[in-house]
Design a protein around this motif. Structure first.
Motif, PDB file in Angstrom:
ATOM      1  N   ALA A 308       0.831  -1.216   0.000  1.00 28.70           N
ATOM      2  CA  ALA A 308       0.000   0.000   0.000  1.00 28.70           C
ATOM      3  C   ALA A 308       0.858   1.255   0.000  1.00 28.70           C
ATOM      4  N   ASN A 309       2.043   1.151   0.578  1.00 30.77           N
ATOM      5  CA  ASN A 309       2.934   2.311   0.615  1.00 30.77           C
ATOM      6  C   ASN A 309       3.507   2.608  -0.771  1.00 30.77           C
ATOM      7  N   PHE A 334      -0.734  -3.080   5.782  1.00 36.94           N
ATOM      8  CA  PHE A 334      -0.391  -4.234   4.943  1.00 36.94           C
ATOM      9  C   PHE A 334      -1.364  -5.369   5.188  1.00 36.94           C
ATOM     10  N   PHE A 335      -1.269  -6.355   4.318  1.00 38.22           N
ATOM     11  CA  PHE A 335      -2.157  -7.509   4.441  1.00 38.22           C
ATOM     12  C   PHE A 335      -1.325  -8.777   4.268  1.00 38.22           C
ATOM     13  N   SER A 336      -1.875  -9.885   4.713  1.00 40.77           N
ATOM     14  CA  SER A 336      -1.209 -11.172   4.488  1.00 40.77           C
ATOM     15  C   SER A 336      -2.277 -12.269   4.460  1.00 40.77           C
ATOM     16  N   ASP A 337      -1.965 -13.339   3.751  1.00 39.52           N
ATOM     17  CA  ASP A 337      -2.841 -14.519   3.722  1.00 39.52           C
ATOM     18  C   ASP A 337      -1.980 -15.741   4.006  1.00 39.52           C
ATOM     19  N   GLN A 338      -2.408 -16.545   4.961  1.00 36.59           N
ATOM     20  CA  GLN A 338      -1.695 -17.799   5.261  1.00 36.59           C
ATOM     21  C   GLN A 338      -2.746 -18.857   5.581  1.00 36.59           C
ATOM     22  N   TYR A 339      -2.749 -19.949   4.827  1.00 38.70           N
ATOM     23  CA  TYR A 339      -3.789 -20.988   4.960  1.00 38.70           C
ATOM     24  C   TYR A 339      -5.149 -20.307   4.814  1.00 38.70           C
ATOM     25  N   ASP A 340      -6.039 -20.499   5.821  1.00 43.97           N
ATOM     26  CA  ASP A 340      -7.359 -19.861   5.738  1.00 43.97           C
ATOM     27  C   ASP A 340      -7.432 -18.599   6.592  1.00 43.97           C
ATOM     28  N   VAL A 341      -6.275 -18.050   6.907  1.00 44.02           N
ATOM     29  CA  VAL A 341      -6.238 -16.830   7.710  1.00 44.02           C
ATOM     30  C   VAL A 341      -5.867 -15.646   6.819  1.00 44.02           C
TER      31      VAL A 341
END
Ligand SMILES: Cc1cc2nc3c(=O)[nH]c(=O)nc-3n(C[C@H](O)[C@H](O)[C@H](O)COP(=O)(O)OP(=O)(O)OC[C@H]3O[C@@H](n4cnc5c(N)ncnc54)[C@H](O)[C@@H]3O)c2cc1C
Length: 420
Positions: A308-309, A334-341
């Protein structure tokens, strides 16, 4: 000088550079826009490289910032596969690796960051990897698929965002994964121990092994192949491949040789810019991962290495280059995706900056918001599998209110009501 006679040069063909070029045209700039990038690919977004693209769920075309034809349509002159090797500030020129000299009126440095290298024996073995570029992701995809097929072992040095996202991808491929991390919990420097532990539990449930409190000291191999990874406490982990995910260093060499003000590495490094994203040279700006911004909201210098920056900083720098009134004071996100999280984090609250953590929701079910507070004031918030709350969290961070911690922890109390 009228716009049409001016040349704006952008060094760095990543998200910040491409978005800056787009903004110059959107704002009506009619002069030359030249975008120079040392990668051969058109500017692309990196987040999918450790997620959907690495998993083979997103195709290559989806990662590019613009369609290839956009650059010609927008009259943006692209020099791909070209490195800017020098800036002559007095002459207002940049020199490319092939000797071409290009004059600029305003210059934007959006040179990003590069992966830090492990400084241990064995890093030159073929099975040692980094992840920053599309080519790295292409290679890693094959490696993970092969490890999954052959029941092979991946050792990841570093339990930061990239290390954890690759750990999740590797488990989806079926590889055995061990993460070695000197700190006592994952993401320690961002989330602190309280919330970091949740990620340790999440990955452990998916079969990732952690070795905390240890540093990699050697990658042992034979005939170019990785065999094992050794740590400073004498342990040896079987490994067929190793990923070095120990952070990124801002690409400041060009700025440094041009004599621009930099920030010490101990303070986060980067090119020093003011809140208009201007460097110590009034005709040179910096944005994205490489820029260390004097942040009006947090009253400190921040270098933010997040999507985003780059998305917002490139355009802000472009507007500042056009002489518009710019104050870059966005809340880091910021964002993150790990498994179903899936999660989003807003704010800035490294260990030492906060004195209280408040959890709202069900941490065990991984549906919650964590807030980091200092003296009652919200510094940061992270929503995990809870959505459409970023705006309210960022408002809390921007406001002076000191919400009642009990109300903050209570999901039945709307966040917006806490702002009153
Ligand atoms: C694998 C991965 C996953 C990520 N996932 C997330 C995520 O989930 N969420 C999130 O918020 N952020 C994520 N990020 C971070 C985000 O991608 C970066 O913050 C963003 O790419 C920064 O953009 P930038 O344009 O500043 O720099 P970059 O993307 O690094 O682009 C800079 C470009 O400039 C080029 N360059 C450098 N020097 C020169 C030179 N002298 N001459 C010519 N070209 C030069 C570089 O090669 C590069 O192409 C991720 C990063 C990686 C690597």
């Amino acid at each position: 000088m009228v716009d049409a006679d001016q040349t704006f040069v952008i060094v760095g063909g990543g998200l910040a550079g491409a978005k800056a070029a787009e903004t110059l045209r959107a704002e009506g700039f009619t002069g030359r826009v030249i975008l120079i990038g040392d990668e051969r690919d058109h500017p692309y977004e990196r987040p999918p490289l450790s997620k959907g693209y690495l998993l083979g769920k997103e195709d290559r075309d989806s990662v590019f910032v613009h369609e290839p034809g956009w650059y010609a349509q927008a009259d943006v002159e692209l020099h791909l596969g070209q490195t800017v090797v020098a800036i002559d500030r007095a002459a207002h020129t940049v020199r490319l690796g092939d000797g071409t000299v290009i004059r600029y009126d305003k210059l934007l440095l959006a040179t990003g960051a590069e992966p830090r290298r492990l400084d241990v024996p064995g890093t030159d073995l073929a099975g040692v990897h980094h992840l920053r570029r599309l080519a790295h992701a292409d290679r890693l995809r094959h490696v993970l698929a092969a490890l999954g097929r052959d029941n092979g072992h991946l050792v990841i040095a570093g339990a930061g965002w990239i290390g954890l996202e690759v750990a999740a991808a590797a488990r989806e491929y079926g590889a055995e994964v061990t993460v070695v991390e000197p700190e006592p919990s994952p993401l320690h420097a961002v989330l602190g121990p309280e919330v970091g532990q949740m990620f340790a539990d999440l990955h452990a449930e998916h079969g990732v092994r952690f070795h905390f409190g240890a540093r990699l000291t050697e990658i042992a191999g034979q005939d170019g192949m990785v065999l094992a990874a050794r740590t400073d406490d004498g342990e040896e982990h079987p490994a067929h491949d190793v990923l070095a995910a120990i952070g990124a260093a801002p690409r400041t060499a060009l700025a440094e040789s041009a004599g621009l003000d930099l920030v010490d590495r101990a303070d986060g490094g980067g090119i020093a810019v003011d809140a208009t994203l201007r460097t110590s040279d009034p005709d040179i700006y910096a944005a994205g991962d490489v820029a260390a911004v004097q942040h009006p909201l947090f009253g400190t210098r921040l270098r933010v290495e997040h999507w985003a920056n780059a998305l917002n900083g490139g355009p802000a720098a472009a507007r500042a280059m056009l002489g518009k009134d710019v104050t870059y004071d966005r809340v880091p996100y910021f964002f993150s995706d790990q498994y179903d999280v899936g999660l989003e984090y807003s704010g800035w609250a490294p260990p030492g900056a906060y004195d209280q953590v408040v959890i709202r929701g069900d941490a065990a079910k991984r549906e919650f918001i964590a807030f980091w507070l200092s003296d009652g004031q919200v510094l940061a918030g992270m929503n995990v599998n809870v959505w459409d709350v970023t705006e309210a969290i960022q408002k809390l961070i921007r406001s002076d209110v000191r919400p009642d911690p009990e109300a903050l922890a209570d999901p039945s109390r709307p966040l917006t009501a806490l702002l009153e």
